[in-house]
Design a protein around this motif. Sequence first.
Motif, PDB file in Angstrom:
ATOM      1  N   ILE A  32       5.085  -0.053   1.942  1.00 17.33           N
ATOM      2  CA  ILE A  32       4.597   1.089   2.711  1.00 17.33           C
ATOM      3  C   ILE A  32       3.162   1.421   2.316  1.00 17.33           C
ATOM      4  O   ILE A  32       2.346   1.794   3.144  1.00 17.33           O
ATOM      5  CB  ILE A  32       5.516   2.311   2.504  1.00 17.33           C
ATOM      6  CG1 ILE A  32       6.842   2.081   3.211  1.00 17.33           C
ATOM      7  CG2 ILE A  32       4.863   3.587   3.043  1.00 17.33           C
ATOM      8  CD1 ILE A  32       7.868   3.163   2.967  1.00 17.33           C
ATOM      9  N   GLY A  33       2.864   1.251   1.034  1.00 18.02           N
ATOM     10  CA  GLY A  33       1.511   1.509   0.562  1.00 18.02           C
ATOM     11  C   GLY A  33       0.518   0.415   0.899  1.00 18.02           C
ATOM     12  O   GLY A  33      -0.609   0.430   0.420  1.00 18.02           O
ATOM     13  N   ARG A  53       0.835   5.138  -7.637  1.00 21.40           N
ATOM     14  CA  ARG A  53      -0.082   6.210  -8.049  1.00 21.40           C
ATOM     15  C   ARG A  53       0.652   7.470  -8.472  1.00 21.40           C
ATOM     16  O   ARG A  53       0.250   8.133  -9.421  1.00 21.40           O
ATOM     17  CB  ARG A  53      -1.029   6.565  -6.893  1.00 21.40           C
ATOM     18  CG  ARG A  53      -2.126   5.569  -6.715  1.00 21.40           C
ATOM     19  CD  ARG A  53      -3.332   6.246  -6.080  1.00 21.40           C
ATOM     20  NE  ARG A  53      -4.192   5.256  -5.443  1.00 21.40           N
ATOM     21  CZ  ARG A  53      -5.192   5.564  -4.639  1.00 21.40           C
ATOM     22  NH1 ARG A  53      -5.452   6.824  -4.359  1.00 21.40           N
ATOM     23  NH2 ARG A  53      -5.937   4.615  -4.110  1.00 21.40           N
ATOM     24  N   GLY A  54       1.711   7.786  -7.745  1.00 21.70           N
ATOM     25  CA  GLY A  54       2.405   9.043  -8.009  1.00 21.70           C
ATOM     26  C   GLY A  54       3.205   9.048  -9.295  1.00 21.70           C
ATOM     27  O   GLY A  54       3.499  10.107  -9.842  1.00 21.70           O
ATOM     28  N   ASP A  59       7.042   0.990   9.127  1.00 19.78           N
ATOM     29  CA  ASP A  59       7.088   1.183   7.682  1.00 19.78           C
ATOM     30  C   ASP A  59       6.717  -0.094   6.915  1.00 19.78           C
ATOM     31  O   ASP A  59       6.021  -0.045   5.915  1.00 19.78           O
ATOM     32  CB  ASP A  59       8.485   1.642   7.252  1.00 19.78           C
ATOM     33  CG  ASP A  59       8.900   2.923   7.967  1.00 19.78           C
ATOM     34  OD1 ASP A  59       8.035   3.579   8.576  1.00 19.78           O
ATOM     35  OD2 ASP A  59      10.098   3.258   7.923  1.00 19.78           O
ATOM     36  N   ARG A  95      10.536   6.170  -6.982  1.00 23.13           N
ATOM     37  CA  ARG A  95      10.568   7.524  -6.439  1.00 23.13           C
ATOM     38  C   ARG A  95       9.190   8.016  -5.996  1.00 23.13           C
ATOM     39  O   ARG A  95       9.070   8.665  -4.959  1.00 23.13           O
ATOM     40  CB  ARG A  95      11.157   8.474  -7.493  1.00 23.13           C
ATOM     41  CG  ARG A  95      11.300   9.917  -7.055  1.00 23.13           C
ATOM     42  CD  ARG A  95      12.197  10.680  -8.009  1.00 23.13           C
ATOM     43  NE  ARG A  95      13.600  10.412  -7.749  1.00 23.13           N
ATOM     44  CZ  ARG A  95      14.377  11.186  -6.988  1.00 23.13           C
ATOM     45  NH1 ARG A  95      13.874  12.257  -6.405  1.00 23.13           N
ATOM     46  NH2 ARG A  95      15.639  10.898  -6.807  1.00 23.13           N
ATOM     47  N   HIS A  96       8.157   7.695  -6.792  1.00 25.08           N
ATOM     48  CA  HIS A  96       6.843   8.290  -6.536  1.00 25.08           C
ATOM     49  C   HIS A  96       5.753   7.298  -6.165  1.00 25.08           C
ATOM     50  O   HIS A  96       4.620   7.711  -5.925  1.00 25.08           O
ATOM     51  CB  HIS A  96       6.406   9.094  -7.759  1.00 25.08           C
ATOM     52  CG  HIS A  96       7.340  10.191  -8.136  1.00 25.08           C
ATOM     53  ND1 HIS A  96       7.548  11.279  -7.319  1.00 25.08           N
ATOM     54  CD2 HIS A  96       8.152  10.365  -9.206  1.00 25.08           C
ATOM     55  CE1 HIS A  96       8.439  12.079  -7.903  1.00 25.08           C
ATOM     56  NE2 HIS A  96       8.825  11.545  -9.026  1.00 25.08           N
ATOM     57  N   ARG A 131       2.941  12.752  -4.434  1.00 26.71           N
ATOM     58  CA  ARG A 131       2.258  12.849  -5.723  1.00 26.71           C
ATOM     59  C   ARG A 131       1.049  11.937  -5.812  1.00 26.71           C
ATOM     60  O   ARG A 131       0.032  12.295  -6.383  1.00 26.71           O
ATOM     61  CB  ARG A 131       3.229  12.484  -6.853  1.00 26.71           C
ATOM     62  CG  ARG A 131       4.199  13.569  -7.175  1.00 26.71           C
ATOM     63  CD  ARG A 131       4.648  13.452  -8.613  1.00 26.71           C
ATOM     64  NE  ARG A 131       5.910  14.132  -8.813  1.00 26.71           N
ATOM     65  CZ  ARG A 131       6.636  14.022  -9.912  1.00 26.71           C
ATOM     66  NH1 ARG A 131       6.227  13.229 -10.891  1.00 26.71           N
ATOM     67  NH2 ARG A 131       7.771  14.673 -10.027  1.00 26.71           N
ATOM     68  N   GLY A 132       1.184  10.748  -5.250  1.00 24.73           N
ATOM     69  CA  GLY A 132       0.113   9.768  -5.376  1.00 24.73           C
ATOM     70  C   GLY A 132      -1.125  10.096  -4.570  1.00 24.73           C
ATOM     71  O   GLY A 132      -2.219   9.620  -4.872  1.00 24.73           O
ATOM     72  N   ARG A 172       5.663   6.229   8.279  1.00 27.86           N
ATOM     73  CA  ARG A 172       5.566   5.903   6.846  1.00 27.86           C
ATOM     74  C   ARG A 172       5.580   7.164   5.991  1.00 27.86           C
ATOM     75  O   ARG A 172       6.106   7.161   4.875  1.00 27.86           O
ATOM     76  CB  ARG A 172       4.300   5.091   6.580  1.00 27.86           C
ATOM     77  CG  ARG A 172       4.411   3.655   7.055  1.00 27.86           C
ATOM     78  CD  ARG A 172       3.293   2.784   6.513  1.00 27.86           C
ATOM     79  NE  ARG A 172       2.028   2.973   7.200  1.00 27.86           N
ATOM     80  CZ  ARG A 172       1.619   2.269   8.226  1.00 27.86           C
ATOM     81  NH1 ARG A 172       2.387   1.314   8.713  1.00 27.86           N
ATOM     82  NH2 ARG A 172       0.453   2.492   8.787  1.00 27.86           N
ATOM     83  N   ARG A 199       0.415   6.484   2.652  1.00 28.66           N
ATOM     84  CA  ARG A 199       0.114   5.332   1.807  1.00 28.66           C
ATOM     85  C   ARG A 199       0.547   5.533   0.355  1.00 28.66           C
ATOM     86  O   ARG A 199       1.033   4.602  -0.290  1.00 28.66           O
ATOM     87  CB  ARG A 199      -1.390   5.051   1.882  1.00 28.66           C
ATOM     88  CG  ARG A 199      -1.864   3.844   1.095  1.00 28.66           C
ATOM     89  CD  ARG A 199      -3.256   3.434   1.506  1.00 28.66           C
ATOM     90  NE  ARG A 199      -3.262   2.693   2.740  1.00 28.66           N
ATOM     91  CZ  ARG A 199      -3.266   1.348   2.814  1.00 28.66           C
ATOM     92  NH1 ARG A 199      -3.243   0.636   1.710  1.00 28.66           N
ATOM     93  NH2 ARG A 199      -3.278   0.743   3.976  1.00 28.66           N
ATOM     94  N   SER A 203       8.352   0.922  -1.385  1.00 27.83           N
ATOM     95  CA  SER A 203       7.210   1.771  -1.691  1.00 27.83           C
ATOM     96  C   SER A 203       5.916   0.952  -1.744  1.00 27.83           C
ATOM     97  O   SER A 203       4.880   1.366  -1.217  1.00 27.83           O
ATOM     98  CB  SER A 203       7.470   2.463  -3.026  1.00 27.83           C
ATOM     99  OG  SER A 203       6.484   3.392  -3.322  1.00 27.83           O
ATOM    100  N   GLU A 216       6.202  10.670 -17.419  1.00 32.67           N
ATOM    101  CA  GLU A 216       7.569  10.804 -16.922  1.00 32.67           C
ATOM    102  C   GLU A 216       8.406   9.581 -17.277  1.00 32.67           C
ATOM    103  O   GLU A 216       9.590   9.705 -17.619  1.00 32.67           O
ATOM    104  CB  GLU A 216       7.550  11.013 -15.402  1.00 32.67           C
ATOM    105  CG  GLU A 216       8.901  11.447 -14.864  1.00 32.67           C
ATOM    106  CD  GLU A 216       8.894  11.636 -13.348  1.00 32.67           C
ATOM    107  OE1 GLU A 216       7.795  11.659 -12.755  1.00 32.67           O
ATOM    108  OE2 GLU A 216       9.985  11.742 -12.773  1.00 32.67           O
ATOM    109  N   ILE A 253      12.332   8.026   0.662  1.00 35.77           N
ATOM    110  CA  ILE A 253      12.453   7.146  -0.502  1.00 35.77           C
ATOM    111  C   ILE A 253      12.313   7.952  -1.788  1.00 35.77           C
ATOM    112  O   ILE A 253      12.981   7.685  -2.785  1.00 35.77           O
ATOM    113  CB  ILE A 253      11.387   6.030  -0.436  1.00 35.77           C
ATOM    114  CG1 ILE A 253      11.735   5.047   0.675  1.00 35.77           C
ATOM    115  CG2 ILE A 253      11.281   5.295  -1.769  1.00 35.77           C
ATOM    116  CD1 ILE A 253      10.677   3.983   0.888  1.00 35.77           C
ATOM    117  N   GLY A 254      11.450   8.963  -1.750  1.00 35.21           N
ATOM    118  CA  GLY A 254      11.265   9.811  -2.920  1.00 35.21           C
ATOM    119  C   GLY A 254      12.381  10.821  -3.124  1.00 35.21           C
ATOM    120  O   GLY A 254      12.268  11.713  -3.958  1.00 35.21           O
TER     121      GLY A 254
END
Lengths: 227, 227
Positions: free
Chosen positions: B120-121, B37-38, A175, B33-34, A37-38, A113, A33, B117, B43, A120-121
């Motif tokens: 997916i989240g 949350r990430g 996804d 990329r992240h 990092r998140g 996912r 999800r 992203s 950055e 994706i990252g």
Amino acid sequence: MAKADNGSEPEGGAIRRRNEQAILEAAERVFARHGYRGASVQEIAEQAGLPKSNVLYYMGSKRKLYVRLLERVMERWNAMLDDISADDDPAEVLSAFIRSKMWMSRRHPEGSRLFASEIIGGAPFLQEYLSGELRNWVHSRATVFRQWAERGLMDPVDPVWLIFLIWSSTQHYADFEAQVRGITGRKALSDEDIERITEFLTRVVIKGCGVKHPADLAAGEASLTER
Amino acid sequence: MAKADNGSEPEGGAIRRRNEQAILEAAERVFARHGYRGASVQEIAEQAGLPKSNVLYYMGSKRKLYVRLLERVMERWNAMLDDISADDDPAEVLSAFIRSKMWMSRRHPEGSRLFASEIIGGAPFLQEYLSGELRNWVHSRATVFRQWAERGLMDPVDPVWLIFLIWSSTQHYADFEAQVRGITGRKALSDEDIERITEFLTRVVIKGCGVKHPADLAAGEASLTER
DNA sequence: GTCTATACTTAGATAGAC
DNA sequence: GTCTATCTAAGTATAGAC
């Protein structure tokens, strides 16, 4: 040595295995999800019903937990990547390929996912897997596809783009599940939906790539109609 | 009022516009990329060449910045979603659709990944967009596709699955760029690669869905061969 | 209008009590 | 083996100096 090994637990105590299982399941959801990092160890712990320190106690670190999950997902996928040869029927192989990808997406959407999020990252943890093991797998299938094309069993399409087409169109239902739900207006797709989508994708790929049955080919090129 | 508006700056000072632009570009990359949350404001600030506080000063909050980016991406996409009617040539419409999606993925890969992203989240910020505006768009196209099928211009495939197929197979080259690079072994795809992939996808979709030219249909059903 | 300094919270990780 | 308490770094956000 001190404690007898009565063989009922493969490794570690029963509580350890249970806790590890709970952590892995929760972590797959959370990493899927929010990305690497998140995701927070705190949230994983809450969803696993354990204190935060226990997650780190069992898994060592957030990073090790993540790597372990990725490996588990890759194992599941590799189990599906069985061998094919130029003697097989292309329609059957492509059909089975699409079907197994669709059901993998259905059974393990979080795993899909998680993988998508990693890619994706920028695939920081999977780069060498992609350019090594997976690359070899793709190119070995590509060779077979080309042989089929040479024998007139299918159109001379680029096998790599074809594999990407099958991957993307099947994984989409895991996804982008949130998008699929929003647009279809349904809370979830049924098994019958998945089956119909599988048939649709199979039909488009087989027909779109001009795949022929070996029998039709042997009987000459008279029949242009497709069943 | 105190300062004269000499009309050369549309809104805010020139430095403000320049800084906001730098922040938006950097933020699109970092969020893509992240994930929400990430990503860290730190950055984003570094990539924009500004102190962290300035990012918050210009954008208000991390959340507002993210929403603003999502809106920008949706605007770009909506500009592409022009109208079609049942009188149009299905082959042309589908071909143009695939082509514009492919080039959108190429020109704005970070925007595509940002969107991916978010979905997916679980689409926390885009849920109502998906089940509202986008859902309506899909269903209006679906109606046209069905009319084409009724008139024998294409096979009676489910239009929604077809739209998902086109979306997923085109966005794949932006969202899974890392995977594409790893497997092809190339640093980046060229414009010619994109053009060939576009042709491949167009061919598979048109042929796979049995799309016919209106002219062929008018001339009767004699010609089964496709050009 | 712009940046420094600083609150306040949460992050991952560990030492030590039980 | 398991959990509480705590450390250090990093997170978002803001108040105030320039």
